[in-house]
Enzyme design. Sequence first.
Site, PDB file in Angstrom:
ATOM      1  N   CYS A   1       0.739  -1.302  -0.287  1.00 22.39           N
ATOM      2  CA  CYS A   1      -0.167   0.533   0.196  1.00 22.39           C
ATOM      3  C   CYS A   1       0.749   1.275   0.244  1.00 22.39           C
ATOM      4  O   CYS A   1       0.350   2.120  -0.663  1.00 22.39           O
ATOM      5  CB  CYS A   1      -0.589   0.194   1.315  1.00 22.39           C
ATOM      6  SG  CYS A   1      -2.133   1.075   1.087  1.00 22.39           S
TER       7      CYS A   1
ATOM      8  N   CYS B   1      -6.136  -2.957   7.267  1.00 24.80           N
ATOM      9  CA  CYS B   1      -6.982  -2.227   6.930  1.00 24.80           C
ATOM     10  C   CYS B   1      -8.561  -2.867   6.623  1.00 24.80           C
ATOM     11  O   CYS B   1      -9.730  -2.237   7.450  1.00 24.80           O
ATOM     12  CB  CYS B   1      -6.903  -1.014   6.624  1.00 24.80           C
ATOM     13  SG  CYS B   1      -6.360  -0.977   5.013  1.00 24.80           S
TER      14      CYS B   1
END
Length: 389
Positions: A100, A206
């Site tokens: 990410c 997440c």
Amino acid sequence: MNIKRVVCGISGGVDSAVAALLLKRKGYDVVGLFMKNWDIRDEKGKCSSDEELEDAAWVCKTLNIPFHEVNFVKEYWNEVFSDFIKDYSSGITPNPDILCNRNVKFKHFLNYAISKFGAQAIATGHYAQTSVGYDLDTIDPRIGVSLLCSKDKEKDQTFFLSQITQSALQKTIFPVGDLLKSEVKQIASQAGLERIAKKRESMGICFIGTRNFHNFIEEYIEPKEGPFIDVETGKQIGSHKGTHYWTIGQRCHIGGKHAAYFVCEVRPYSKEVIVAPGYDHPALFSEVFRTDPCHWIQAPLQSVHQSKSFEAEFRFQHKHRLIGCSGYLEDSRFCVVKLSMPMRAITPGQYAVFYKDNVCLGSSRILEIGPSRFDLGVTEKIQFPKDLS
């Protein structure tokens, strides 16, 4: 170029809030930007980004800085999540946080900040530092910028930034990197951000949130049963629902067995999970592995140019203590890393992150593990410090 406008990534947490606050106090034109990477709701109809978005907007309103939102759900799915699922299906354990940062935060986010808002730099709440700090105007492009560990060694996040590009690092500021977490919370509370300072820190991946990992992964990978195989006897001692549930070093609760068994190898094509009795079994320890080509953040060490080898310090999980290693470049495709001591549960798919003194040099993705101590005929079990395991 005089750095004036900085787009600060606002996550809804205390670290990014204080990062924006410190930038504003230094006189920068600060723009707060919330990045939405996930929009699929869990079984309770909840999406983890909803609450974060609300908090991020509140932070910017309190700090009196502009607030914007950008949607990178498609980019995250294509460049992070799809690889995450592919890796688990292939029996390896990915690190979506590193992906990410490399593919979304310090590529798409950075490009959006520059093109949409005319920013000269971005900032995040990562616990890291650079060799130039706020002084991006002083960068010598021939030398570049080093990624340095943060003041708070417990919170240091250089591990997750180990795939950042040099071009991105030259446009990035880490305002909280020279602070302790306790200092960050104190600054937030004193600035009227106590609501955020007291907020529980988010942990884990997440998009999984508080859900059980097994329940989550079943939504994307079809379970395929297979055997647990005892590494010592070669015999089946139980069965599992799918290799994608298991990672090296993980404990398996196998019915009817008094000993605790731990995964030492995953074989997705035969559906076998090889397990060893005991946390410190020799089959769990190895000291040689092969990686992808090394990603160097600044420039390769001089020895890499001269002898195709290097000496550094290594970790593959961000909480592990650093240990010495030697790296050898086999060719342009691979690097072989030898550790100064055997290490437990080195895992394909994870990243070998290299350090020298206080500098994060870069990283390379682990492809395959060399022979374990058990493979080499070592049978005695040895106790290793927990922070090295």
